[in-house]
Design an enzyme around this catalytic site. Structure first.
Site, PDB file in Angstrom:
ATOM      1  N   ARG A  55      13.016 -17.831  -5.628  1.00 42.52           N
ATOM      2  CA  ARG A  55      13.603 -16.546  -5.221  1.00 42.52           C
ATOM      3  C   ARG A  55      14.960 -16.325  -5.874  1.00 42.52           C
ATOM      4  O   ARG A  55      15.293 -15.217  -6.296  1.00 42.52           O
ATOM      5  CB  ARG A  55      13.739 -16.468  -3.699  1.00 42.52           C
TER       6      ARG A  55
ATOM      7  N   ASN B 131      19.844  -9.412 -14.666  1.00 38.58           N
ATOM      8  CA  ASN B 131      19.927  -9.669 -16.101  1.00 38.58           C
ATOM      9  C   ASN B 131      20.627  -8.496 -16.798  1.00 38.58           C
ATOM     10  O   ASN B 131      20.106  -7.383 -16.805  1.00 38.58           O
ATOM     11  CB  ASN B 131      18.518  -9.857 -16.671  1.00 38.58           C
TER      12      ASN B 131
ATOM     13  N   CYS C 251      13.417 -10.803 -19.492  1.00 38.77           N
ATOM     14  CA  CYS C 251      13.028 -10.941 -18.092  1.00 38.77           C
ATOM     15  C   CYS C 251      11.665 -10.309 -17.816  1.00 38.77           C
ATOM     16  O   CYS C 251      11.020 -10.653 -16.827  1.00 38.77           O
ATOM     17  CB  CYS C 251      14.099 -10.375 -17.176  1.00 38.77           C
TER      18      CYS C 251
END
Length: 188
Positions: free
Chosen positions: A126, A135, A143
């Site tokens: 998580r 990000n 990502c």
């Protein structure tokens, strides 16, 4: 990562925007690298000023290498960005997760749990997901290549359609099926 190109022409922070098939991509560069690269559905000047609290000049020429690499990525000819991201403001576990995400190859996926384990905390899936949500340099830290363990596509800054597009794009460039729910190979 080794081989990253630093934006040598940049003496102080600048920004630019690039058109992509997914909309406007806004970048902020500095002598340390690219500190922001993300899709913007809003006014790019306001987005830059809101994010930084500063008036940063627009300079497309200073970010030309990044623009060319983004264009080559969307044309399907670039598999790995060599422009350096500036992750200096990110520390600890989140930084380790982002560094591990940079290592996920073009056309591949990893789970949040796998990234957490590679970053040294196997039970922190998580927290790895939280690092991905924050990000600051999408595409440079891919990502979109990180998915939940259940095989679903997961989120992407509130735009799962963008994540699906990027995964499909990379799979198509490799002549593969993305193999994830919602991908072109699954009857979307």
């Amino acid at each position: 990562m080794a081989g990253d190109l630093m934006p040598a022409a940049i003496q102080s922070p600048v920004w630019s925007e690039f058109p992509t098939p997914l909309g406007r991509l806004v970048a902020i560069g500095s002598p340390s690298g690219i500190s922001r690269l993300g899709f913007s559905d809003d006014d790019p000047v306001a987005a830059v000023e809101d994010e930084t609290g500063l008036r940063i000049p627009r300079d497309a020429a200073a970010l030309r290498d990044l623009r060319e690499q983004v264009q080559a990525y969307f044309e399907g000819t670039l598999r790995s960005f060599s422009v350096a991201p500036d992750l200096g403001a990110i520390e600890g576990f989140a930084r380790q997760v982002l560094e591990q995400a940079r290592r996920v190859p073009f056309g591949s996926v990893a789970t949040y749990g796998e990234l957490a384990a590679r970053a040294g905390s196997p039970r922190a899936g998580r927290a790895a997901g939280s690092a991905m949500r924050r990000n600051p340099v999408q595409l440079l830290v891919p990502c979109h290549r990180v998915v939940p363990a259940d095989g679903s596509i997961g989120g992407y800054s509130g735009r799962e359609d963008r994540k699906a597009f990027l995964l499909d794009h990379e799979a198509a460039a490799l002549g593969q099926d993305a193999g994830l729910p919602g991908s072109a190979g699954r009857g979307r």
